[in-house]
Design an enzyme around this catalytic site. Structure first.
Site, short mmCIF file in Angstrom:
data_model
loop_
_atom_site.label_atom_id
_atom_site.label_comp_id
_atom_site.label_asym_id
_atom_site.label_seq_id
_atom_site.Cartn_x
_atom_site.Cartn_y
_atom_site.Cartn_z
CG ASN A 90 -1.55 1.50 1.51
OD1 ASN A 90 -2.55 1.69 0.95
ND2 ASN A 90 -0.85 1.92 2.55
CE1 TYR A 155 0.29 7.68 -7.11
CE2 TYR A 155 -1.44 8.26 -8.58
CZ TYR A 155 -0.85 7.59 -7.24
OH TYR A 155 -1.73 6.82 -6.36
N PRO A 185 -7.87 2.79 -5.89
CG PRO A 185 -7.02 3.30 -3.91
CD PRO A 185 -6.55 3.14 -5.20
N1 LIG Z 1 -5.42 9.00 -1.11
C1 LIG Z 1 -5.65 8.86 -2.56
O1 LIG Z 1 -6.33 9.91 -3.14
C2 LIG Z 1 -5.26 7.87 -3.67
C3 LIG Z 1 -5.65 7.55 -4.70
C4 LIG Z 1 -5.34 6.40 -5.50
C5 LIG Z 1 -4.31 5.66 -5.00
N2 LIG Z 1 -3.67 5.98 -3.67
C6 LIG Z 1 -2.82 4.88 -3.15
O2 LIG Z 1 -3.07 4.49 -1.98
C7 LIG Z 1 -1.95 4.18 -1.13
C8 LIG Z 1 -2.06 4.95 0.00
O3 LIG Z 1 -2.34 6.19 0.00
P1 LIG Z 1 -2.75 7.14 1.06
O4 LIG Z 1 -3.78 8.10 0.61
O5 LIG Z 1 -3.38 6.17 2.43
O6 LIG Z 1 -1.49 7.89 1.70
P2 LIG Z 1 -1.03 8.66 2.91
O7 LIG Z 1 0.12 9.52 2.72
O8 LIG Z 1 -2.08 9.08 3.81
O9 LIG Z 1 -0.42 7.24 3.75
C9 LIG Z 1 0.72 6.65 3.32
C10 LIG Z 1 1.46 6.05 4.11
O10 LIG Z 1 2.89 5.46 3.67
C11 LIG Z 1 3.96 5.80 4.09
N3 LIG Z 1 5.19 5.55 3.21
C12 LIG Z 1 5.29 6.64 2.10
N4 LIG Z 1 6.38 6.37 1.71
C13 LIG Z 1 6.99 5.04 2.36
C14 LIG Z 1 8.20 4.35 2.22
N5 LIG Z 1 9.16 4.85 1.19
N6 LIG Z 1 8.45 3.37 2.98
C15 LIG Z 1 7.44 2.87 4.01
N7 LIG Z 1 6.18 3.37 4.12
C16 LIG Z 1 6.12 4.77 3.26
C17 LIG Z 1 3.77 7.03 4.55
O11 LIG Z 1 4.78 7.23 5.89
C18 LIG Z 1 2.26 7.01 5.18
O12 LIG Z 1 2.08 6.33 6.59
C19 LIG Z 1 -0.79 4.74 -1.97
O13 LIG Z 1 0.02 3.86 -2.73
C20 LIG Z 1 -1.41 5.82 -2.99
O14 LIG Z 1 -0.58 5.90 -4.33
C21 LIG Z 1 -4.20 6.99 -2.84
#
Ligand SMILES: NC(=O)c1ccc[n+]([C@@H]2O[C@H](COP(=O)([O-])OP(=O)(O)OC[C@H]3O[C@@H](n4cnc5c(N)ncnc54)[C@H](O)[C@@H]3O)[C@@H](O)[C@H]2O)c1
Length: 249
Positions: A90, A155, A185
């Site tokens: 994730n 991205y 998502p």
């Molecule tokens: N929120 C959105 O709009 C959205 C939409 C589509 C996809 N996503 C994907 O969902 C996933 C989670 O997103 P989110 O919105 O919960 O993000 P977020 O930023 O709220 O949480 C991400 C977590 O990942 C951790 N992280 C980041 N880089 C890291 C690394 N190199 N090693 C270990 N941990 C790391 C961060 O510390 C954080 O706790 C991601 O892959 C993101 O691309 C998010």
């Protein structure tokens, strides 16, 4: 308490300190799994929630784009929880940046965190699943691949890679009882989403969805639980758009 669909399983969730990853880690625990919480940062809230459900957990500070740290994390999970049979890739970052402001180092950084990490984590944890004859890998993608969102080339390339990686790995791991799928998502109001995505994009994307509200952290957990359970035993190489009905495959 949710259905115990994950009783006796050991799961690893990356980026589990906040956002989608935190909700996924806690729900897997609610459904019976012990859960390793991997994140760049400490994740005390996630750990406390898992422990309050009576499940075992370990919190590991790790940069999942770093090969040596990922290997070390695998050893700690083995030592503290046992061999993992579920991996949720994730962790990811999604800073908006115009193409003409990208440079190669920045491009590599995004690809390393969002895509290389999925490869490194699968290489670290798939052998244990193979040896146990059962495994589930779920990779986070994004519905942005189906949209014309500006300043996301880096991205979208990484998440397109995640879908390709999912499709290829599904074939290679199927003989060992391991399925590999992705969940995509929509633009969502997680901590990362609220920090990175402009309000007009969050609202604009929500208005294009069939379900006209922004995604929130709980919106993909059902899809991830399905894909990490026995219920999805005959589903592999797929991407589920858990995005309010915006992008249709
Ligand atoms: N929120 C959105 O709009 C959205 C939409 C589509 C996809 N996503 C994907 O969902 C996933 C989670 O997103 P989110 O919105 O919960 O993000 P977020 O930023 O709220 O949480 C991400 C977590 O990942 C951790 N992280 C980041 N880089 C890291 C690394 N190199 N090693 C270990 N941990 C790391 C961060 O510390 C954080 O706790 C991601 O892959 C993101 O691309 C998010």
């Amino acid at each position: 308490m949710a259905y115990q669909t994950h009783e006796g399983r050991t799961a690893v969730v990356t980026g589990a300190g906040q956002g989608f990853g935190r909700v996924i880690a806690v729900e897997l625990a609610a459904r019976g799994a012990d859960v390793a919480v991997l994140d760049l940062n400490d994740a005390p809230e996630t750990v406390a929630e898992i422990e309050s459900l009576g499940r075992r957990t370990v919190s590991i500070k790790v940069d999942v784009s770093d090969p040596a740290q990922v290997k070390e994390a695998r050893m700690r999970v083995d030592a503290e929880l046992g061999v993992a049979d579920i991996l949720v890739n994730n962790a990811g970052v999604y800073p908006f940046r115009d193409f003409f402001d990208l440079d190669y180092d920045y491009w590599r950084q995004i690809l390393a965190v969002n895509l290389d990490s999925q490869f490194l984590m699968a290489q670290a944890f798939a052998p244990g699943m193979r040896d146990g004859g059962w495994g589930r890998i779920v990779n986070l993608a994004s519905n942005s691949l189906g949209l014309a969102v500006p300043a996301l080339t880096h991205y979208m390339a990484s998440k397109g890679g995640a879908i390709g990686f999912t499709r290829g790995l599904a074939t290679d791991l199927a003989p060992y009882g391991i399925t590999v799928n992705a969940v995509a998502p929509t633009a969502s109001r997680t901590p990362g989403g609220e920090a990175n995505i402009a309000e007009e994009i969050l609202d604009g994307v929500a208005n294009m969805q069939a379900i006209k509200r922004s995604g929130v952290a709980t919106d993909i957990v059902g899809a991830v639980c399905f894909l990490s359970s026995d219920d999805s035993a005959f589903v592999t190489g797929q991407t589920i758009m858990a995005d309010g009905g915006l992008v249709r495959l």
